[in-house]
Design a protein around this motif. Structure first.
Motif, PDB file in Angstrom:
ATOM      1  N   HIS A 215       0.795  -1.222   0.000  1.00  0.00           N
ATOM      2  CA  HIS A 215       0.000   0.000   0.000  1.00  0.00           C
ATOM      3  C   HIS A 215       0.827   1.272   0.000  1.00  0.00           C
ATOM      4  N   MET A 216       2.171   1.167   0.113  1.00  0.00           N
ATOM      5  CA  MET A 216       2.957   2.361   0.399  1.00  0.00           C
ATOM      6  C   MET A 216       2.855   3.449  -0.677  1.00  0.00           C
ATOM      7  N   TRP A 217       2.551   3.059  -1.899  1.00  0.00           N
ATOM      8  CA  TRP A 217       2.515   4.056  -2.975  1.00  0.00           C
ATOM      9  C   TRP A 217       1.289   4.954  -2.884  1.00  0.00           C
ATOM     10  N   ALA A 218       0.209   4.414  -2.309  1.00  0.00           N
ATOM     11  CA  ALA A 218      -1.078   5.111  -2.423  1.00  0.00           C
ATOM     12  C   ALA A 218      -1.070   6.498  -1.774  1.00  0.00           C
TER      13      ALA A 218
ATOM     14  N   GLY B 291      -4.124   0.763   7.822  1.00  0.00           N
ATOM     15  CA  GLY B 291      -4.687   1.971   7.214  1.00  0.00           C
ATOM     16  C   GLY B 291      -5.230   2.915   8.264  1.00  0.00           C
ATOM     17  N   ASN B 292      -6.025   2.384   9.197  1.00  0.00           N
ATOM     18  CA  ASN B 292      -6.647   3.249  10.194  1.00  0.00           C
ATOM     19  C   ASN B 292      -5.633   3.860  11.147  1.00  0.00           C
ATOM     20  N   PHE B 293      -4.676   3.032  11.612  1.00  0.00           N
ATOM     21  CA  PHE B 293      -3.740   3.569  12.589  1.00  0.00           C
ATOM     22  C   PHE B 293      -2.765   4.549  11.958  1.00  0.00           C
ATOM     23  N   SER B 294      -2.439   4.358  10.652  1.00  0.00           N
ATOM     24  CA  SER B 294      -1.590   5.357   9.998  1.00  0.00           C
ATOM     25  C   SER B 294      -2.369   6.639   9.762  1.00  0.00           C
ATOM     26  N   ALA B 295      -3.679   6.516   9.515  1.00  0.00           N
ATOM     27  CA  ALA B 295      -4.478   7.716   9.255  1.00  0.00           C
ATOM     28  C   ALA B 295      -4.569   8.596  10.494  1.00  0.00           C
TER      29      ALA B 295
ATOM     30  N   TYR C 161      -4.991   7.094   3.425  1.00  0.00           N
ATOM     31  CA  TYR C 161      -4.905   6.002   4.391  1.00  0.00           C
ATOM     32  C   TYR C 161      -6.291   5.475   4.719  1.00  0.00           C
ATOM     33  N   SER C 162      -7.284   6.372   4.781  1.00  0.00           N
ATOM     34  CA  SER C 162      -8.630   5.889   5.064  1.00  0.00           C
ATOM     35  C   SER C 162      -9.116   5.014   3.913  1.00  0.00           C
ATOM     36  N   SER C 163      -8.681   5.338   2.697  1.00  0.00           N
ATOM     37  CA  SER C 163      -9.110   4.503   1.578  1.00  0.00           C
ATOM     38  C   SER C 163      -8.413   3.142   1.623  1.00  0.00           C
ATOM     39  N   ILE C 164      -7.191   3.088   2.180  1.00  0.00           N
ATOM     40  CA  ILE C 164      -6.549   1.784   2.405  1.00  0.00           C
ATOM     41  C   ILE C 164      -7.362   0.983   3.425  1.00  0.00           C
ATOM     42  N   ALA C 165      -7.785   1.664   4.511  1.00  0.00           N
ATOM     43  CA  ALA C 165      -8.565   0.974   5.536  1.00  0.00           C
ATOM     44  C   ALA C 165      -9.870   0.438   4.956  1.00  0.00           C
ATOM     45  N   GLN C 166     -10.531   1.278   4.137  1.00  0.00           N
ATOM     46  CA  GLN C 166     -11.805   0.846   3.542  1.00  0.00           C
ATOM     47  C   GLN C 166     -11.591  -0.340   2.608  1.00  0.00           C
ATOM     48  N   ALA C 167     -10.442  -0.340   1.890  1.00  0.00           N
ATOM     49  CA  ALA C 167     -10.135  -1.499   1.043  1.00  0.00           C
ATOM     50  C   ALA C 167     -10.007  -2.742   1.905  1.00  0.00           C
ATOM     51  N   GLY C 168      -9.482  -2.567   3.142  1.00  0.00           N
ATOM     52  CA  GLY C 168      -9.381  -3.699   4.060  1.00  0.00           C
ATOM     53  C   GLY C 168     -10.739  -4.302   4.369  1.00  0.00           C
TER      54      GLY C 168
END
Lengths: 502, 165
Positions: free
Chosen positions: A231-234, A291-295, A307-314
Motif C-alpha cells: 500500500h505504500m505508494w497510495a 490503514g486506520n492507525f496510519s491515518a 490512508y482511510s481509503s486503504i482501511a476501507q479497502a481492508g
C-alpha cells in the motif's frame, strides 16, 4: 445484433476520440466546452448501462435467459459487470463535472478529458473481461491513462506522484502477468471460465504451480487495490496528484483491481478457495488496521483520505475472504456486501476528494489545520464533506453504515473464525471515528476569522448530488442492495442460468 | 543438440543480465542489455516462436536499445559517468534471492512435459489466425490500438513545454 449490448462502451470510446478531435478545432478560451462534451458522453453511457441492467434484472426475475456471453467467451456482460460499470461511470461523471471548475485555468484540457474517458473505457472492459488477455490489455489501458493524468500539472508534486505510481503500477502489472502466464501454462487456455473447467482435471503435481499463481495474482492486484503490505505508494500518489484525479484514482481505478481479482479467483480458482480465503482474511485485517492507525497521525487531509481509503479497502478484502465460507448462500451475501461497499466507498471517497479539490481551488492548503472555520467560509462544501466523512466512519443513516453492516452480517452469518473479521471491522470503525471527527471539529468548532468565500458552482453541484446519493443509500438502501444481490448472483451463475435470491 | 545450444544461450543471457546491473559505466550497461535482449530472442527462436523472436529483435534491440543509447548520449555530457552504488542493497538482494530460489524449485519440481501445451505454435500464420479471428483474440488486439493511442496522448501530454518553462 450484438452491438446493442455494448452501447455504453461504444459511446465512451466515441466521445474519447471526439474529444481529441474537437480539441483541435477550438480556440483557447472555449476549451471548457470539452468538459461539458465528455460529461454528456458519460451521462449517456451511464443512462444506457442503467437501462440495460434494469432490463436484464427484469428478464432474470421473469426467468428468461439473457445473452451475457459474447465473442466466444471473451466478454461477459453480466449484472456483476454492469454494477461495476455503474460505479466507474458515476465516479467519472462527478470527476469530470468537478474538473470543469478545477482545470479552468489549465491548458491541455482535450488530453485531460480524453484520457479520463480512455481510462473509464479500460475499466469498463476490465469489468466485463472473461479472458485473461483482454483483462490485462484493458487493465493497461486504464493504468497508462491514469499515469499520465497524475502528472497533469507537471509541477514537482504531480511528477513525483506520477513517477511512484507508474513504477509501482508497472511492477504490479508484471507480477499479474507472471501469475496469468502460469495459469495459462498449466491449463492451456486464457478463458477464465474454461480455466475453471480444466483445473479439476490437472494433475496434483501442479498444485504448487497453481498456488504460486494465486499468490502472484493476489500480490499483483494487491498493489492495484493498495492492500497491506503493497500500500505504500497510495498516500504518496493520492497526495501528489491533482485532487480531482485523486478522486478518480481512489474511487474508480482502485475498484478495477477488485473486479478483476474477484472474477479470477471466484470463477477460475474456486478449488483453491481455502488458500486464497486465508490470505484475504489475513490481508483484510492487516490492511484495515494499518490503514486506520496510519491515518490517525496524518496532518494532511489528502494523505489522511488515502490512508482511510486503504482501511476501507481492508473492509472490502475482509468481505471477499468470507466468500470462502462453506455455509450455503453466505458467499452470495459476502459478494453483495463487498460490491455495495465498493459502490458506497466510491461515492463517499470520490466526494471527499472533490471537496478537497474545491477547497484547494480557493487557495486554502491541504493541511487539516487550514480547514479551521470552513463551516462558515464554505458552508456547502463543508456540509458535504461532513456527510462524506460521517458516512466513511460508518455512522447510521449514511451509505457507509449500510454497506459496513452488510459486511458485518456476512461475517456473522459465516460463523466460526469469520466472526473475528467482523470484530476487527467494528474495532477499526470505532478507531476511525477519531480522525474523521477531527476534520469536522476543525471545520465547525474552531474559531477562525475569515471572509465567506465564493464556492465554485460546478464542484458544489457535484458535491450536493453526491451527498444526496450518500444519504439516499443510507435511508432507502433497498434498490441498491437489490442491485448488488443480483450482481453477486450473476457472478456465480457462470454467465447463464437463473438468479438465486434470498 | 538443442540442450547444448540452449545452455550456451542461457549462459550468455544470465551473464549479460549480471553485466547490466554490475558494470560501472552506463554505456556498458546498455550494451550488455542489448546482448541480453538478443539472446532472449535466440531462446524464442529455439522454442519455434519465430514471430516472437523477430519482434523481440525489432522492438527491443531495434527500438528500445537505440532509444536508450540516444537518451544516454543526449542527456549525459560525460559518457564515462560512474554509477552510484546504492548504500544498502542487502535486504533487496536477500528478498530477490529467496524469490529466485523459490521459483527454481517450482520450475524444477513440476513435470512440465506432461502438459498438453497449446495446440498451435507461434508462427506468423498461426498468430495471424488468432488475432484476426472474431472467435479468438480480435478484441484484445483492437483494444491494444486504444492502449497505443492513450499512451501516445499521455506521452505528448507529459512531454509538453509550459509557457513559463
Amino acid at each position: 445484433m450484438v452491438l446493442e449490448h455494448f452501447y455504453p462502451e461504444i459511446i465512451i470510446a466515441f466521445f474519447a476520440f471526439a474529444t481529441l478531435f474537437i480539441d483541435i478545432t477550438l480556440k483557447k478560451d472555449h476549451k471548457d466546452f470539452l468538459g461539458y462534451f465528455s460529461l454528456a458522453g458519460i451521462a449517456l453511457a451511464l443512462i444506457s448501462v442503467i437501462v440495460q441492467s434494469i432490463s436484464t434484472m427484469a428478464s432474470y426475475s421473469a426467468g428468461k435467459e439473457v445473452q451475457v456471453v459474447f465473442f466466444n467467451g471473451m466478454i461477459y456482460n453480466d449484472i456483476f459487470a454492469m454494477f461495476f460499470k455503474v460505479v466507474f461511470l458515476v465516479v467519472a461523471l462527478f470527476v469530470v463535472l468537478a474538473s470543469v471548475d478545477y482545470t479552468r485555468k489549465d491548458n491541455y484540457k482535450g488530453e485531460y478529458y480524453s484520457l479520463i474517458l480512455f481510462a473509464t473505457f479500460g475499466m469498463m472492459l476490465v469489468a466485463m473481461a472473461g479472458n485473461l488477455i483482454l483483462l490485462f490489455v484493458s487493465l493497461e489501458l486504464a493504468s497508462i491513462s491514469t499515469y499520465a493524468l497524475t502528472a497533469f500539472r507537471k509541477n514537482k508534486a504531480n511528477t513525483e506522484a506520477a513517477m511512484k505510481y507508474f513504477i509501482i503500477g508497472a511492477l504490479s502489472s508484471g507480477i499479474i502477468l507472471f501469475g496469468m502466464s502460469i495459469l495459462y501454462g498449466v491449463t492451456g487456455t486464457t478463458n477464465i471460465y474454461e480455466i475453471a473447467k480444466i483445473i479439476p482435471h490437472v494433475k496434483d503435481s501442479f498444485n504448487s504451480a497453481l498456488i504460486l499463481s494465486v499468490v502472484l495474482l493476489i500480490a499483483g492486484f494487491g498493489y492495484k487495490i493498495a492492500a497491506f503490505p503493497f500500500h505504500m505508494w497510495a498516500p504518496d500518489a493520492y497526495q501528489g496528484a491533482p485532487s480531482t484525479i485523486s478522486a478518480f484514482l481512489a474511487a474508480a481505478t482502485k475498484k478495477m483491481g477488485f473486479v478483476a481479482i474477484i472474477r479470477i479467483l471466484v470463477i477460475a480458482l474456486p478449488l483453491y478457495v481455502s488458500e486464497w480465503g486465508v490470505i484475504f482474511g489475513v490481508l483484510g485485517v492487516l490492511t484495515m488496521t494499518v490503514g486506520n492507525f496510519s491515518a490517525l497521525k496524518q496532518t494532511n487531509i489528502k494523505r489522511m483520505l488515502a490512508y482511510s481509503s486503504i482501511a476501507q479497502a481492508g473492509y472490502i478484502i475482509a468481505a471477499i475472504a468470507v466468500i470462502s465460507s462453506t455455509i450455503p448462500n453466505v458467499k452470495y451475501l459476502a459478494v453483495a456486501a463487498a460490491l455495495l461497499h465498493i459502490l458506497t466507498h466510491a461515492l463517499m471517497k470520490g466526494g471527499a476528494f472533490i471537496a478537497v479539490a474545491g477547497v484547494s481551488l480557493l487557495g486554502i492548503g491541504t493541511e487539516i489545520k487550514n480547514y479551521r472555520g470552513l463551516g462558515k467560509r464554505m458552508p456547502v462544501t463543508a456540509m458535504a464533506l461532513t456527510i462524506f466523512l460521517l458516512s466513511l466512519a460508518g455512522i447510521p443513516f449514511f451509505a457507509g453504515f449500510i454497506s459496513k453492516f452488510l459486511i458485518l452480517a456476512a461475517t456473522v452469518e459465516a460463523r466460526g473464525i469469520y466472526i473475528w473479521l467482523g470484530i476487527f471491522l467494528v474495532i477499526n470503525s470505532v478507531v476511525s471515528i477519531y480522525y474523521y471527527g477531527r476534520v469536522i471539529k476543525y471545520m465547525y468548532f474552531e474559531d477562525f476569522q475569515g471572509d465567506k468565500l465564493k464556492e465554485p458552482k460546478l464542484i458544489a453541484t457535484s458535491l450536493v448530488v453526491l451527498a444526496f446519493l450518500v444519504v439516499l443509500i443510507g435511508i432507502a438502501p433497498q434498490k441498491f442492495v437489490h442491485f448488488s444481490m443480483y450482481a453477486a448472483a450473476s457472478l456465480f451463475s457462470h454467465g447463464h442460468g437463473v438468479v438465486m435470491l434470498h | 543438440m538443442n540442450i547444448i545450444v540452449f545452455s550456451i544461450i542461457s549462459a550468455i543471457t544470465i551473464l549479460s543480465a549480471i553485466g547490466v546491473i554490475s558494470s560501472q559505466r552506463i554505456m556498458h550497461s546498455v550494451l550488455s542489455l542489448a546482448v541480453m535482449l538478443l539472446s532472449v530472442a535466440a531462446v524464442y527462436a529455439i522454442l519455434n516462436a519465430e514471430f516472437l523472436a523477430v519482434i523481440q529483435v525489432l522492438v527491443y534491440t531495434g527500438g528500445v536499445i537505440v532509444l536508450l543509447l540516444f537518451a544516454t548520449m543526449l542527456t549525459r555530457s560525460d559518457l564515462q559517468l560512474k554509477r552510484e552504488q546504492p548504500s544498502d542493497i542487502k535486504p533487496a538482494v536477500a528478498a530477490a534471492s529467496i524469490f529466485a530460489i523459490g521459483l527454481l524449485f517450482y520450475i524444477v519440481g513440476n513435470n512440465w512435459k506432461s502438459l498438453k501445451g497449446p495446440a498451435v505454435v507461434g508462427s506468423v500464420k498461426n498468430i495471424g489466425m488468432l488475432i484476426f479471428n472474431v472467435k479468438k483474440d480480435v478484441i484484445p488486439f483492437e483494444i491494444i490500438s486504444l492502449v497505443l493511442l492513450a499512451a501516445m496522448v499521455g506521452a505528448i501530454f507529459l512531454g509538453r513545454k509550459e509557457a513559463g518553462q
